[in-house]
Write a protein that holds these residues in place. Structure first.
Motif, PDB file in Angstrom:
ATOM      1  N   LEU A 102       0.829  -1.199   0.000  1.00 40.52           N
ATOM      2  CA  LEU A 102       0.000   0.000   0.000  1.00 40.52           C
ATOM      3  C   LEU A 102       0.870   1.259   0.000  1.00 40.52           C
ATOM      4  N   PHE A 103       1.971   1.226   0.765  1.00 47.54           N
ATOM      5  CA  PHE A 103       2.883   2.369   0.805  1.00 47.54           C
ATOM      6  C   PHE A 103       3.409   2.697  -0.590  1.00 47.54           C
ATOM      7  N   PHE A 104       3.958   1.691  -1.274  1.00 46.17           N
ATOM      8  CA  PHE A 104       4.535   1.931  -2.599  1.00 46.17           C
ATOM      9  C   PHE A 104       3.448   2.188  -3.637  1.00 46.17           C
ATOM     10  N   GLY A 105       2.293   1.512  -3.488  1.00 49.87           N
ATOM     11  CA  GLY A 105       1.200   1.722  -4.432  1.00 49.87           C
ATOM     12  C   GLY A 105       0.695   3.156  -4.416  1.00 49.87           C
ATOM     13  N   LEU A 106       0.481   3.708  -3.226  1.00 50.64           N
ATOM     14  CA  LEU A 106       0.031   5.098  -3.120  1.00 50.64           C
ATOM     15  C   LEU A 106       1.098   6.066  -3.619  1.00 50.64           C
ATOM     16  N   LEU A 107       2.351   5.767  -3.327  1.00 50.56           N
ATOM     17  CA  LEU A 107       3.443   6.647  -3.740  1.00 50.56           C
ATOM     18  C   LEU A 107       3.518   6.757  -5.261  1.00 50.56           C
ATOM     19  N   LEU A 108       3.230   5.660  -5.953  1.00 44.18           N
ATOM     20  CA  LEU A 108       3.277   5.660  -7.415  1.00 44.18           C
ATOM     21  C   LEU A 108       1.971   6.148  -8.037  1.00 44.18           C
ATOM     22  N   ALA A 109       0.844   5.786  -7.422  1.00 41.84           N
ATOM     23  CA  ALA A 109      -0.460   6.068  -8.043  1.00 41.84           C
ATOM     24  C   ALA A 109      -0.932   7.506  -7.827  1.00 41.84           C
ATOM     25  N   LEU A 110      -0.657   8.085  -6.653  1.00 41.18           N
ATOM     26  CA  LEU A 110      -1.194   9.417  -6.355  1.00 41.18           C
ATOM     27  C   LEU A 110      -0.717  10.497  -7.327  1.00 41.18           C
ATOM     28  N   PRO A 111       0.584  10.560  -7.682  1.00 37.04           N
ATOM     29  CA  PRO A 111       0.993  11.584  -8.656  1.00 37.04           C
ATOM     30  C   PRO A 111       0.302  11.424 -10.011  1.00 37.04           C
ATOM     31  N   LEU A 112       0.090  10.165 -10.428  1.00 31.52           N
ATOM     32  CA  LEU A 112      -0.612   9.931 -11.696  1.00 31.52           C
ATOM     33  C   LEU A 112      -2.065  10.373 -11.603  1.00 31.52           C
ATOM     34  N   LEU A 113      -2.717  10.011 -10.495  1.00 30.09           N
ATOM     35  CA  LEU A 113      -4.103  10.413 -10.290  1.00 30.09           C
ATOM     36  C   LEU A 113      -4.235  11.928 -10.231  1.00 30.09           C
ATOM     37  N   ARG A 114      -3.237  12.573  -9.631  1.00 31.41           N
ATOM     38  CA  ARG A 114      -3.241  14.036  -9.547  1.00 31.41           C
ATOM     39  C   ARG A 114      -3.177  14.672 -10.936  1.00 31.41           C
ATOM     40  N   GLN A 115      -2.434  14.031 -11.851  1.00 33.06           N
ATOM     41  CA  GLN A 115      -2.337  14.546 -13.211  1.00 33.06           C
ATOM     42  C   GLN A 115      -3.622  14.317 -13.999  1.00 33.06           C
ATOM     43  N   TRP A 116      -4.254  13.173 -13.778  1.00 30.47           N
ATOM     44  CA  TRP A 116      -5.451  12.817 -14.532  1.00 30.47           C
ATOM     45  C   TRP A 116      -6.697  13.538 -14.040  1.00 30.47           C
ATOM     46  N   VAL A 117      -6.775  13.747 -12.719  1.00 33.50           N
ATOM     47  CA  VAL A 117      -7.978  14.343 -12.132  1.00 33.50           C
ATOM     48  C   VAL A 117      -7.603  15.693 -11.525  1.00 33.50           C
ATOM     49  N   ASN A 118      -8.164  16.735 -12.038  1.00 34.99           N
ATOM     50  CA  ASN A 118      -7.865  18.080 -11.545  1.00 34.99           C
ATOM     51  C   ASN A 118      -8.695  18.357 -10.293  1.00 34.99           C
ATOM     52  N   ASN A 119      -8.171  17.872  -9.165  1.00 32.29           N
ATOM     53  CA  ASN A 119      -8.907  17.987  -7.908  1.00 32.29           C
ATOM     54  C   ASN A 119      -7.958  18.461  -6.816  1.00 32.29           C
ATOM     55  N   ASP A 120      -8.334  19.538  -6.127  1.00 36.22           N
ATOM     56  CA  ASP A 120      -7.465  20.118  -5.097  1.00 36.22           C
ATOM     57  C   ASP A 120      -7.195  19.152  -3.956  1.00 36.22           C
ATOM     58  N   TRP A 121      -8.187  18.355  -3.592  1.00 34.54           N
ATOM     59  CA  TRP A 121      -8.029  17.446  -2.452  1.00 34.54           C
ATOM     60  C   TRP A 121      -7.068  16.305  -2.766  1.00 34.54           C
ATOM     61  N   ILE A 122      -7.141  15.800  -3.993  1.00 37.15           N
ATOM     62  CA  ILE A 122      -6.179  14.760  -4.404  1.00 37.15           C
ATOM     63  C   ILE A 122      -4.773  15.349  -4.446  1.00 37.15           C
TER      64      ILE A 122
END
Length: 390
Positions: free
Chosen positions: A201-221
């Motif tokens: 989960l640690f490594f998954g979030l570390l890799l996935a969150l920056p990608l999700l931030r790029q795909w979804v324009n959301n301040d909370w993410i």
């Protein structure tokens, strides 16, 4: 797992959260006094080894030690309770300070400038103490100097990670033959399958969150990603997180440079972990909900890593190679802290001869007069007001 053990962890950790002034190194001393000397939840050698392991892991080292001791004492729930007790008091105070900053526009007040100068004195003290312990010879001083130079000349997002990895390799090569002194085997209630889930989960979030931030324009993410990444990639904890947090919240416009340093100065005045500075930044940029999101995000990597490595700890601590790598990493942490001391602390707080004079006085009060940190913070605030009147 006994309810009495959980209650005991909450009671002791809350006491530490209300009284542990002085930053990460001082916190480890408070932990030793409460958890080891008084209650003997772990032997001295095991405690020292666990502290070294947490220094090796990214994140707030003192909080990780507290979480780990809570897990050893009362399982996963004990780790969560230990974190809450140690963290919540300072989060609440800093969030209230953020709301005060918003309501009264205090960013340019003289006492706020004084708090910035307090931060200079306290970080200088931290560098002095860590340097004496972690860089006692010319090899480790060289590692620290190289780390400081690279951090300042190459201020990229992943510079610190690369420096830490390189220092670990140097330490492995140079110090792997140092003798290893063992301690007692600690019984860990966390199973290896759960531990591997936490690490995934640690490594998954570390890799996935920056990608999700790029795909979804959301301040909370974006907010969660920024603080989670800061908690995941900063070694040494405490003051070392300052430059990474600054890069996350100031260029985005969430927090002004003046408000950022004012809050960092205020964080020196409260007990508990310095990572609770995230609560202040979250509250200033996104209100109360932002404080909760930022605080959970920056501490979540610490919890996942501690829960993930504890079941493997007894094997790791007996490795001379692991301990050799730790020697190099600890020296690099000193260098990274030295770089943060110069930029942004010194460059934004010491603007005139009077600022330097106040910083020297506060340093003497802290180091040589050995006054409590809250007294030094109060003196800095008053000094800032006086400088503003000159």
């Amino acid at each position: 797992m006994k309810v009495s053990s959980i209650w005991e962890v909450l009671r002791v950790s809350a006491k530490l959260g209300l009284t542990s002034f002085g930053g990460p190194i001082a916190h480890l001393g408070y932990f030793h006094d409460e958890y080891i000397r008084r209650r003997k939840w772990m032997d001295d050698k095991s405690y020292a080894d666990f502290v070294a392991l947490c220094q090796f892991l990214p994140g707030p080292a003192s909080s990780q030690v507290g979480i780990g001791i809570g897990i050893v004492r009362a399982g996963i729930v004990g780790g969560i309770i230990a974190w809450l007790g140690f963290t919540l008091p300072s989060v609440i105070v800093l969030v209230l300070f953020a709301l005060l900053m918003q309501g009264f526009d205090l960013a340019h007040a003289g006492w706020i400038h004084g708090l910035k100068i307090v931060a200079v004195a306290i970080v200088a003290h931290a560098i002095l103490g860590m340097g004496q312990k972690l860089t006692p010879d010319k090899e480790r001083i060289t590692i620290a100097a190289a780390a400081a130079t690279l951090t300042l000349l190459w201020p990229a997002a992943y510079t610190q990670v690369m420096i830490i990895l390189a220092a670990g390799l140097v330490g492995l090569w140079r110090y792997k033959r140092n003798p290893v002194i063992g301690g007692q085997t600690i019984q860990i209630s966390v199973g290896k399958p759960f531990a591997l889930t936490c690490l995934s989960l640690f490594f998954g979030l570390l890799l996935a969150l920056p990608l999700l931030r790029q795909w979804v324009n959301n301040d909370w993410i974006a907010l969660f990603d920024g603080f989670y990444r800061s908690g995941s990639l900063v070694f040494g904890g405490g003051h070392v997180v300052l430059p990474m947090l600054e890069r996350e919240v100031v260029p985005t416009g969430w927090v002004s440079p003046a408000d950022f340093l004012a809050g960092y100065g205020a964080a020196q005045a409260v007990p508990g972990p310095l990572f609770t500075f995230a609560g202040y930044l979250g509250a200033l940029s996104h209100g109360i909900a932002g404080a909760v999101v930022a605080t959970v995000a920056i501490f979540l990597p610490a919890f996942l890593l501690v829960a993930g490595v504890l079941p493997f700890w007894n094997g790791l601590r007996g490795s001379s190679k692991v301990q050799g790598a730790l020697v190099g990493i600890n020296a690099a942490v000193v260098g990274i802290l030295l770089a943060a001391f110069y930029d942004p602390l010194w460059t934004t707080a010491i603007l005139a001869p009077a600022d330097f004079a106040l910083a020297v006085l506060l340093f003497i009060m802290l180091v040589f007069w050995k006054l409590p940190p809250w007294v030094v913070v109060a003196a800095g605030a008053v000094g800032g007001v006086i400088i503003g009147l000159l």
